[in-house]
Enzyme design. Structure first.
Site, PDB file in Angstrom:
ATOM      1  N   VAL A   1       6.665  -1.803   3.641  1.00 12.99           N
ATOM      2  CA  VAL A   1       7.243  -0.751   4.483  1.00 12.99           C
ATOM      3  C   VAL A   1       6.234  -0.183   5.475  1.00 12.99           C
ATOM      4  O   VAL A   1       6.615   0.528   6.411  1.00 12.99           O
ATOM      5  CB  VAL A   1       7.842   0.393   3.635  1.00 12.99           C
ATOM      6  CG1 VAL A   1       9.020  -0.109   2.813  1.00 12.99           C
ATOM      7  CG2 VAL A   1       6.790   1.071   2.774  1.00 12.99           C
TER       8      VAL A   1
ATOM      9  N   ILE B   1      13.335   5.136  -9.357  1.00 15.20           N
ATOM     10  CA  ILE B   1      14.423   5.894  -8.730  1.00 15.20           C
ATOM     11  C   ILE B   1      15.207   5.008  -7.784  1.00 15.20           C
ATOM     12  O   ILE B   1      16.443   5.099  -7.704  1.00 15.20           O
ATOM     13  CB  ILE B   1      13.851   7.124  -8.005  1.00 15.20           C
ATOM     14  CG1 ILE B   1      13.299   8.131  -9.017  1.00 15.20           C
ATOM     15  CG2 ILE B   1      14.923   7.792  -7.134  1.00 15.20           C
ATOM     16  CD1 ILE B   1      12.513   9.267  -8.392  1.00 15.20           C
TER      17      ILE B   1
ATOM     18  N   TYR C   1      -0.908  12.602  -1.110  1.00 14.49           N
ATOM     19  CA  TYR C   1       0.480  12.325  -1.490  1.00 14.49           C
ATOM     20  C   TYR C   1       1.369  13.520  -1.145  1.00 14.49           C
ATOM     21  O   TYR C   1       2.438  13.363  -0.545  1.00 14.49           O
ATOM     22  CB  TYR C   1       0.558  12.021  -2.991  1.00 14.49           C
ATOM     23  CG  TYR C   1       1.959  11.824  -3.514  1.00 14.49           C
ATOM     24  CD1 TYR C   1       2.573  10.584  -3.438  1.00 14.49           C
ATOM     25  CD2 TYR C   1       2.667  12.876  -4.098  1.00 14.49           C
ATOM     26  CE1 TYR C   1       3.869  10.388  -3.923  1.00 14.49           C
ATOM     27  CE2 TYR C   1       3.949  12.698  -4.584  1.00 14.49           C
ATOM     28  CZ  TYR C   1       4.546  11.456  -4.492  1.00 14.49           C
ATOM     29  OH  TYR C   1       5.820  11.271  -4.963  1.00 14.49           O
TER      30      TYR C   1
END
Length: 226
Positions: A46, A12, A137
């Site tokens: 990140v 994505i 998640y």
């Protein structure tokens, strides 16, 4: 105008890079891998706030101040609740919640000073409905949704908008490795897996088109959430 996409080397994120470049923006990517399709890329994990801040500073030095940010870096790992230890929980939160927060904190001061900018955090429909196969998640994505809903009204008067795009099952390398991919398609009212460019179109709407939208969760999910 410049944009930064975290996790923009594939899936994505890569579709968002292509969309933003088609819209005429200079696009930088923060990822663990180089992103050849971007105008510039910086390698960073990140989970590491200092590394993200340094990577974004590097990209802004090359491309100019960041006007648009998409936070897309993430992983999906299945595990039952009893198989999840503390480290697995914390790592999922560091990647998704930490990664989103680090990137936003790096670009937000400049956006607020310029009184303009837009941010899209990529969430998940599983953050809306849960996921018994990967509760950590789903919890991490749900936390991103709540964070953006909280941040949106805080900064709206400064001319900066922030929203979530929460995709349903999408045809990315992550999903293609899942042996249950056919069952996901069969279960969707749409009858097929979503394409990355369709998610990028929703990101475009929230990032570039609708100037009234902030603190919202848009979920292009093929009918997975009704």
């Amino acid at each position: 105008m410049s944009a930064i996409v975290t996790g923009g080397a594939s899936g994505i994120g890569a579709a968002c890079v292509a969309m933003l470049r088609d819209e005429g923006l200079q696009v930088g990517v923060v990822d663990l891998s180089p992103a050849p399709a971007a105008d510039a890329s910086a390698i960073a994990d990140v989970r590491d706030g200092a590394a993200v801040a340094a990577a974004i500073a590097e990209l802004e030095a090359a491309l100019g101040p960041c006007d648009r940010l998409v936070t897309c870096a993430g992983v999906y790992r299945e595990a039952s609740i009893l198989d999840l230890d503390v480290d697995a929980w914390l790592d999922m939160l560091r990647i998704h919640v930490g990664g989103t927060t680090h990137a936003i904190r790096a670009v937000l001061p400049g956006m607020l000073e310029r009184r303009s900018g837009a941010i899209v955090a990529v969430g998940s429909e599983l953050g809306l409905i849960g996921d018994p196969s990967a509760p950590h998640y789903a919890a991490a994505k749900g936390a991103i949704h709540a964070f953006v809903k909280s941040l949106g009204p805080e900064i709206a008067a400064s001319g900066v908008r922030v929203n979530v795009v929460a995709p349903g099952p999408t045809d990315t390398p992550l999903l293609r490795d899942d042996p249950n991919i056919d069952s996901y398609a069969d279960a969707l009212p749409l009858g097929r897996i979503i394409r990355p460019d369709e998610i990028a179109a929703a990101v475009r709407f929230a990032l570039l088109e609708d100037t009234t939208l902030t603190g919202q969760v848009l979920s292009p999910n093929g009918g997975a959430v009704l």
